[in-house]
Design an enzyme around this catalytic site. Structure first.
Site, PDB file in Angstrom:
ATOM      1  CG  HIS A 122      -0.141  -0.170   2.528  1.00 34.29           C
ATOM      2  ND1 HIS A 122       0.312   0.770   3.160  1.00 34.29           N
ATOM      3  CD2 HIS A 122      -0.070  -1.276   3.302  1.00 34.29           C
ATOM      4  CE1 HIS A 122       0.991   0.618   4.325  1.00 34.29           C
ATOM      5  NE2 HIS A 122       0.745  -0.630   4.594  1.00 34.29           N
ATOM      6  CG  ASP A 123      -0.305   4.256   1.253  1.00 33.15           C
ATOM      7  OD1 ASP A 123      -1.285   4.990   0.831  1.00 33.15           O
ATOM      8  OD2 ASP A 123      -0.609   3.445   2.274  1.00 33.15           O
ATOM      9  N   GLY A 140       4.974  -1.179   2.454  1.00 31.21           N
ATOM     10  CA  GLY A 140       3.988  -0.077   2.471  1.00 31.21           C
ATOM     11  C   GLY A 140       5.025   1.064   2.312  1.00 31.21           C
TER      12      GLY A 140
END
Length: 263
Positions: A122-123, A140
């Site tokens: 994520h991200d 992440g």
């Protein structure tokens, strides 16, 4: 030319599918997905979530794009995955959507080549023109610059940044930032030198490359940490005007997790 969608593929009627897109057998395309012109989705690919894909990408079988992040804070928010143009995602590549803790978006640039089993958490923010070998994992919040090359079996820890043009040896474990055009390898990853070949391929002049190498060697020989070294103006005087060195210093100053140690 019309789109070619296999009869066993499940494509939401709400999905936005561009021109000349092919979708293979048993692939699943969710309602909040947008796929740009000329993209090829091979069989058994899942694209879900709020995912926007540019033009002329290729997704090989068993890729998983836009799934929920592996983060306990995530509560179903409509965060996103945004992918540029002309990327190749080989078998079993996975990309997770962003979280509210960061930019709410996982971003992939253009013209990247992701080999089989690469994972992007994520991200993650990915640049363009990168080559990432098999089974490399990005945790992440990782940031990857343009034209980065990473050998297979490498793991990158949360919040780490790899500067543009970095070259990482296979089976490395990276838990500190790598400066622009740095070469590094190992578990834990250590800086080895400057990616001279990468600089030449991008057309930099010999003088600028030589100065960057001299600067790197001076910093390596110093008893100071890289951050302390670049904060002493007298260490930079003889390299004034070299934009590569200025960019490297700027990256070192902005590093939040610190720079990888020298070998």
């Amino acid at each position: 030319m019309s789109n070619l969608i296999h009869e066993t593929a499940i494509v939401s009627p709400e999905a936005k599918i561009g021109e000349n897109v092919s979708i293979g057998a048993y692939s699943i395309i969710g309602p909040n997905v947008s796929i740009g012109d000329g993209t090829v989705v091979h069989h058994h690919v899942t694209i879900e979530g709020h995912t926007t894909i540019g033009t002329d990408n290729i997704f090989f079988q068993y890729s998983s794009i836009g799934a929920d992040p592996q983060d306990l804070s995530y509560k179903g928010e409509p965060t996103r995955v945004v992918i540029g143009d002309k990327n190749v995602f080989r078998e079993f590549v996975s990309i997770h959507k962003g979280t509210l803790k960061d930019r709410e978006e996982t971003t992939i640039g253009s013209n990247n080549f992701f080999m089989a089993y690469v994972h992007m958490g994520h991200d993650v923010v990915f640049g363009s023109n990168c080559i990432i070998a098999n089974s490399t994992n990005f945790a992440g919040h990782v940031k990857i610059g343009d034209r980065v090359i990473i050998g297979g079996g490498t793991n990158v820890s949360q919040f780490v940044s790899l500067g543009r043009g970095a070259y990482i040896g296979g089976a490395s474990a990276i838990d500190r930032d790598i400066p622009i055009f740095g070469t590094a390898y190992g578990n834990r990853c250590k800086l080895k030198g400057i990616n001279i070949i990468g600089l030449r391929r991008q057309g930099y002049e010999k003088k600028d490359i030589s100065e960057l190498v001299d600067f790197y060697r001076t910093m390596e020989a110093s008893p100071l940490s890289p951050r302390a070294f670049v904060d002493h103006p007298e260490n930079l005087e003889e390299f004034a005007g070299n934009q590569l060195i200025e960019e490297m210093c700027d990256g070192i100053r902005k590093s939040e997790v610190g720079i990888a140690p020298f070998i």
